[in-house]
Scaffold this active site. Sequence first.
Site, PDB file in Angstrom:
ATOM      1  N   ASP A 190      -5.620  22.158  21.061  1.00  0.00           N
ATOM      2  CA  ASP A 190      -6.734  21.260  20.809  1.00  0.00           C
ATOM      3  C   ASP A 190      -8.041  21.949  21.199  1.00  0.00           C
ATOM      4  O   ASP A 190      -8.468  21.864  22.345  1.00  0.00           O
ATOM      5  CB  ASP A 190      -6.484  20.012  21.673  1.00  0.00           C
ATOM      6  N   HIS A 193     -16.364   8.243  28.478  1.00  0.00           N
ATOM      7  CA  HIS A 193     -15.282   7.717  29.312  1.00  0.00           C
ATOM      8  C   HIS A 193     -15.938   7.164  30.569  1.00  0.00           C
ATOM      9  O   HIS A 193     -16.894   7.757  31.079  1.00  0.00           O
ATOM     10  CB  HIS A 193     -14.331   8.805  29.806  1.00  0.00           C
ATOM     11  N   ASP A 210     -11.097  21.470  19.824  1.00  0.00           N
ATOM     12  CA  ASP A 210     -12.274  20.599  19.731  1.00  0.00           C
ATOM     13  C   ASP A 210     -13.534  21.340  19.311  1.00  0.00           C
ATOM     14  O   ASP A 210     -14.570  21.304  19.989  1.00  0.00           O
ATOM     15  CB  ASP A 210     -12.526  19.894  21.085  1.00  0.00           C
ATOM     16  N   GLU A 227      -6.379   6.013  19.344  1.00  0.00           N
ATOM     17  CA  GLU A 227      -6.573   7.375  18.815  1.00  0.00           C
ATOM     18  C   GLU A 227      -5.268   8.162  18.905  1.00  0.00           C
ATOM     19  O   GLU A 227      -4.812   8.490  19.991  1.00  0.00           O
ATOM     20  CB  GLU A 227      -7.678   8.072  19.620  1.00  0.00           C
TER      21      GLU A 227
HETATM   22  C1  XLS Z   1      -8.451  14.144  23.783  1.00  0.00           C
HETATM   23  C2  XLS Z   1      -9.088  13.030  23.102  1.00  0.00           C
HETATM   24  C3  XLS Z   1     -10.052  12.235  23.951  1.00  0.00           C
HETATM   25  C4  XLS Z   1     -10.368  10.907  23.342  1.00  0.00           C
HETATM   26  C5  XLS Z   1     -11.044   9.962  24.276  1.00  0.00           C
HETATM   27  O1  XLS Z   1      -7.782  14.980  23.196  1.00  0.00           O
HETATM   28  O2  XLS Z   1      -9.707  13.508  21.949  1.00  0.00           O
HETATM   29  O3  XLS Z   1     -11.196  12.972  24.207  1.00  0.00           O
HETATM   30  O4  XLS Z   1     -11.161  11.033  22.201  1.00  0.00           O
HETATM   31  O5  XLS Z   1     -10.308   9.775  25.423  1.00  0.00           O
HETATM   32 CA    CA Z   2      -9.178  16.801  20.709  1.00  0.00          CA
HETATM   33 CA    CA Z   3     -10.965  12.436  20.444  1.00  0.00          CA
END
Ligand code: XLS
Ligand code: CA
Ligand code: CA
Length: 461
Positions: free
Chosen positions: A332, A126, A334, A257
């Site tokens: 989320d 970013h 990740d 996305e």
């Molecule tokens: C957040 C998103 C972000 C995008 C990019 O949940 O995954 O990280 O991939 O802004």
């Molecule tokens: Ca995510």
């Molecule tokens: Ca993402």
Amino acid sequence: MSSFAPESKGTGSGGSDASVYDADDAEFFPGVKKIAVDPSAGRDNTLVFKHYNPSEKVHGRTMEEWLRFSVCFWHTFRGTGADPFGFPTLVRPWDDGSNSMANARRRLRAAFEFFTKLGVKYWTFHDRDISPEGATLEETNRNLDEIADLALKLQQTTGVKLLWATSNLFAHPRYMNGAASSPEAHVFAYGAAQVKKCMEVAKRLGAENFVFWGGREGYHTLLNTDIRKEQNHMAEFFRMAAAYKKKIGFTGTLLIEPKPKEPSKHQYDYDAMTVIAFLRTYGLENEYKLNIEPNHTTLAGHGFEHDVVMSSAFGMLGSVDSNTGSPDLGWDTDQFPMDLKNCTQIMRVILDQGGLAPGGLNFDCKVRRESTALQDMFTAHIGAMDTFARALKVAATIAEEKLFTKHIEDRYSSYSTGIGLKIDTGATSFEELEQYILAHGEANVNSGRQEHYESMFNNYM
Ligand code: XLS
Ligand code: CA
Ligand code: CA
């Protein structure tokens, strides 16, 4: 591989001596050599590749060509481990915690050493994670240009390329009610100016794609929201972005996305089909593709691979943020993708559509806040890369044996002849179908055999 420097292990108060990393020959991951490929390494050695061998050919291409791995900058070099209940735990020795340009340069140099030692050819960022926001747009843009100069130099010396860049249109307080969907035009304009600059930088760095993720493009209550106006404005934003891309000759693919919620209660880009419908509603379907993140897909209430399958089926799969959520949590997380079956489902789609380029498998993942050692950054990526390498091989075997293809063809074979072919090709009508039933009577429906297909899939693992 020898061990890491002692200060890299565990938590601590953080690098008051971070400036030692300003030296040209500073090494950020001392003791780590380029990660080796060694299938015979012991099961407890998680710092070598046992399956991922970039030059090994599978299904007509090298693993590197199929997998196109990318490391994301935000989690791996800006993640602190802080959560709503706890302070940062991931203290990196080169990072003094400040928002200074010197710190931004150190993080970037650490990142490129990491990419190179890991052997990954792509990265993503970013705008605001690589360089600090200044007091004015002019100052912010100057900061970004200066860091982009360093990024370009590091890309040229290491050969690492930019998979995609994106604008952070969700962290700054000005975006609290959204950017492209903000009720305030001034905020919309700020977001546009930010994306304009980021796209110019993306072009300069040779980005192969440009991503839009709209975490704040949604609503918290319908009581204060004009949802049609907000989506009209988002479409305008996307129209202008596509026009500017053409104007400056940026050749990367524009990607949206999807995510259903978090931080917004409802996000407009809910899931793959919602985004595809949005793009078609506004005539933007030829300008954009999708970047699918499985963790977001599961948050939308779908199975892990659902959005990858859906977007690919409609020719809209551009790239994958390869991560996973935790099936027992509803947010989320990740996490690094370590599940062979899930990754195989993704690789089957990628093989079937002939690859993901110019997209890739971007690790939008963070180590757990308890995984505090520097080596955890490596083991996390190595583990996920090895899982995808195995998944690629399994998917290739499935594709080459064609058992699933044949079963599915058989299942739909009634559409290959007679009345079925007429339906399939749009050559019949309700009247004719009624006559067909009057002549042929009740349908004889076959078993769906789900357990058979599940067992068959297990047989490949
Ligand atoms: C957040 C998103 C972000 C995008 C990019 O949940 O995954 O990280 O991939 O802004
Ligand atoms: Ca995510
Ligand atoms: Ca993402």
